[in-house]
Write an enzyme that holds these catalytic residues in place. Sequence first.
Site, PDB file in Angstrom:
ATOM      1  N   ALA A 110       8.683  -4.753  12.277  1.00 58.90           N
ATOM      2  CA  ALA A 110       8.836  -5.531  11.044  1.00 58.90           C
ATOM      3  C   ALA A 110      10.274  -6.032  10.910  1.00 58.90           C
ATOM      4  O   ALA A 110      10.506  -7.189  10.560  1.00 58.90           O
ATOM      5  CB  ALA A 110       8.449  -4.669   9.850  1.00 58.90           C
ATOM      6  N   HIS A 132      -1.409   1.303  -4.340  1.00 62.97           N
ATOM      7  CA  HIS A 132      -1.801   2.714  -4.279  1.00 62.97           C
ATOM      8  C   HIS A 132      -0.902   3.608  -5.144  1.00 62.97           C
ATOM      9  O   HIS A 132      -0.819   4.802  -4.904  1.00 62.97           O
ATOM     10  CB  HIS A 132      -1.769   3.209  -2.821  1.00 62.97           C
ATOM     11  CG  HIS A 132      -2.863   2.628  -1.974  1.00 62.97           C
ATOM     12  ND1 HIS A 132      -2.796   2.548  -0.597  1.00 62.97           N
ATOM     13  CD2 HIS A 132      -4.072   2.087  -2.309  1.00 62.97           C
ATOM     14  CE1 HIS A 132      -3.910   1.994  -0.131  1.00 62.97           C
ATOM     15  NE2 HIS A 132      -4.696   1.705  -1.142  1.00 62.97           N
ATOM     16  N   GLN A 178       0.847  -1.202   0.000  1.00 63.95           N
ATOM     17  CA  GLN A 178       0.000   0.000   0.000  1.00 63.95           C
ATOM     18  C   GLN A 178       0.877   1.244   0.000  1.00 63.95           C
ATOM     19  O   GLN A 178       0.382   2.354  -0.116  1.00 63.95           O
ATOM     20  CB  GLN A 178      -0.877   0.023   1.250  1.00 63.95           C
ATOM     21  CG  GLN A 178      -1.807  -1.161   1.365  1.00 63.95           C
ATOM     22  CD  GLN A 178      -2.423  -1.223   2.764  1.00 63.95           C
ATOM     23  OE1 GLN A 178      -3.348  -0.486   3.070  1.00 63.95           O
ATOM     24  NE2 GLN A 178      -1.917  -2.089   3.609  1.00 63.95           N
ATOM     25  N   ASN A 179       2.185   1.049   0.156  1.00 61.74           N
ATOM     26  CA  ASN A 179       3.081   2.192   0.274  1.00 61.74           C
ATOM     27  C   ASN A 179       3.399   2.781  -1.090  1.00 61.74           C
ATOM     28  O   ASN A 179       3.362   2.098  -2.112  1.00 61.74           O
ATOM     29  CB  ASN A 179       4.370   1.788   0.996  1.00 61.74           C
ATOM     30  CG  ASN A 179       4.093   1.360   2.427  1.00 61.74           C
ATOM     31  OD1 ASN A 179       3.019   1.629   2.943  1.00 61.74           O
ATOM     32  ND2 ASN A 179       5.048   0.705   3.039  1.00 61.74           N
TER      33      ASN A 179
HETATM   34  P1  NAD Z   1      -1.414   2.904   8.999  1.00 61.77           P
HETATM   35  O1  NAD Z   1      -0.687   4.183   9.249  1.00 61.77           O
HETATM   36  O2  NAD Z   1      -2.894   2.921   9.055  1.00 61.77           O
HETATM   37  O3  NAD Z   1      -0.935   1.800  10.038  1.00 61.77           O
HETATM   38  C1  NAD Z   1       0.408   1.526  10.268  1.00 61.77           C
HETATM   39  C2  NAD Z   1       0.503   0.224  11.046  1.00 61.77           C
HETATM   40  O4  NAD Z   1       1.879  -0.092  11.197  1.00 61.77           O
HETATM   41  C3  NAD Z   1      -0.093   0.292  12.460  1.00 61.77           C
HETATM   42  O5  NAD Z   1      -0.943  -0.834  12.650  1.00 61.77           O
HETATM   43  C4  NAD Z   1       1.136   0.212  13.381  1.00 61.77           C
HETATM   44  O6  NAD Z   1       0.857  -0.481  14.585  1.00 61.77           O
HETATM   45  C5  NAD Z   1       2.117  -0.552  12.518  1.00 61.77           C
HETATM   46  N1  NAD Z   1       3.534  -0.283  12.808  1.00 61.77           N
HETATM   47  C6  NAD Z   1       4.113   0.819  13.337  1.00 61.77           C
HETATM   48  N2  NAD Z   1       5.439   0.680  13.426  1.00 61.77           N
HETATM   49  C7  NAD Z   1       5.724  -0.563  12.937  1.00 61.77           C
HETATM   50  C8  NAD Z   1       6.924  -1.303  12.761  1.00 61.77           C
HETATM   51  N3  NAD Z   1       8.120  -0.783  13.090  1.00 61.77           N
HETATM   52  N4  NAD Z   1       6.835  -2.535  12.233  1.00 61.77           N
HETATM   53  C9  NAD Z   1       5.630  -3.083  11.893  1.00 61.77           C
HETATM   54  N5  NAD Z   1       4.467  -2.426  12.047  1.00 61.77           N
HETATM   55  C10 NAD Z   1       4.513  -1.172  12.558  1.00 61.77           C
HETATM   56  O7  NAD Z   1      -0.869   2.367   7.606  1.00 61.77           O
HETATM   57  P2  NAD Z   1      -1.614   1.609   6.440  1.00 61.77           P
HETATM   58  O8  NAD Z   1      -2.466   0.517   6.984  1.00 61.77           O
HETATM   59  O9  NAD Z   1      -0.573   1.299   5.468  1.00 61.77           O
HETATM   60  O10 NAD Z   1      -2.619   2.687   5.841  1.00 61.77           O
HETATM   61  C11 NAD Z   1      -2.213   4.025   5.544  1.00 61.77           C
HETATM   62  C12 NAD Z   1      -2.325   4.427   4.080  1.00 61.77           C
HETATM   63  O11 NAD Z   1      -1.457   5.546   3.816  1.00 61.77           O
HETATM   64  C13 NAD Z   1      -1.811   3.361   3.151  1.00 61.77           C
HETATM   65  O12 NAD Z   1      -2.333   3.527   1.884  1.00 61.77           O
HETATM   66  C14 NAD Z   1      -0.321   3.683   3.168  1.00 61.77           C
HETATM   67  O13 NAD Z   1       0.407   3.091   2.205  1.00 61.77           O
HETATM   68  C15 NAD Z   1      -0.329   5.208   3.058  1.00 61.77           C
HETATM   69  N6  NAD Z   1       0.923   5.733   3.634  1.00 61.77           N
HETATM   70  C16 NAD Z   1       2.070   5.329   3.001  1.00 61.77           C
HETATM   71  C17 NAD Z   1       3.302   5.679   3.519  1.00 61.77           C
HETATM   72  C18 NAD Z   1       4.534   5.190   2.777  1.00 61.77           C
HETATM   73  O14 NAD Z   1       4.499   5.052   1.555  1.00 61.77           O
HETATM   74  N7  NAD Z   1       5.610   4.871   3.478  1.00 61.77           N
HETATM   75  C19 NAD Z   1       3.366   6.431   4.707  1.00 61.77           C
HETATM   76  C20 NAD Z   1       2.159   6.837   5.321  1.00 61.77           C
HETATM   77  C21 NAD Z   1       0.939   6.451   4.770  1.00 61.77           C
END
Ligand code: NAD
Length: 261
Positions: A236, A123, A105-106
């Site tokens: 993770a 996404h 989803q990232n």
């Molecule tokens: P979310 O923000 O809703 O949830 C993040 C989850 O990751 C939480 O359940 C949390 O407990 C867990 N988490 C936190 N630290 C962690 C770690 N070190 N190891 C494992 N798990 C950990 O994220 P989502 O469910 O992906 O939904 C958010 C939406 O926004 C998605 O579409 C996402 O891809 C997007 N988004 C993307 C990025 C990116 O590309 N890096 C950043 C922010 C949001």
Amino acid sequence: MRAGGSGPVREAARILDGRRNAVALTGAGISVESGIPSFRGTQGMWTKYDPMEYATLHAFMRSPRKVWEMLSEMISVCGGAAPNAAHKGLAALEEMGVVRAVITQNVDGLHQAAGSRRVIEYHGNLDELICVHCWKRYPTRDRWTPGGVPLCDCGEVLKPNVVLFGESIPWLPQEQAEEEARACGVLLVIGTSAQVSPACDIPRIAKESGAAVIEINPEETSLSGNVTDIHLRGSASDAIRLLLKELSPGDEAPPSAPSGH
Ligand code: NAD
Ligand code: ZN
């Protein structure tokens, strides 16, 4: 790792090794250790920008320049980030023939940077910009400068080719993701709160098709305790490092990206 101890890790490794056709579904949590904040949580940029106010298609169409304040910060943060041990570990698991594909989803491109080859970007990604008026596309680096608002040749403000809230998933990644979910023997659900629809349907689709669901998340989610078969409660990178150690006990070296990619 916190709760769970080595028992669940060993059991998860046994299932992964036995079935060998795992698919990973990843979310923002896998990139937290690369310095990119997740949506849900109290840190960083999302305390400044409410995703429901800034990350919706409606907000973009109404005031794209305001939304670009958030997008600029997101592109800068993601552009400066490097893959962490979890991204690299998943690439190593693909190289070993344990993981078949990653559905992410990232939008940060860190799975590909770590060496994963079969990545479904559910996404989209931040590397491309698209005009909502004339549909012309541009590489982000050709039109965007830090803090700036990128414009199309037609004069409209460009949108990153990512799926904002209120947009539907492009048909190809949606089809590919559902196909992988139906065909996999194990679904590794890593760092997602499973609250964003329709990505949150993928674990249920996999489960109903007979897959074991292994969740890696320091917190409980809506999947834990019902869809999830094994919950590895930890970060993770810790969890994947432990899984790799179980799967290749002689190899104590930290996971590195497969060469040539
Ligand atoms: P979310 O923000 O809703 O949830 C993040 C989850 O990751 C939480 O359940 C949390 O407990 C867990 N988490 C936190 N630290 C962690 C770690 N070190 N190891 C494992 N798990 C950990 O994220 P989502 O469910 O992906 O939904 C958010 C939406 O926004 C998605 O579409 C996402 O891809 C997007 N988004 C993307 C990025 C990116 O590309 N890096 C950043 C922010 C949001
Ligand atoms: Zn245009």
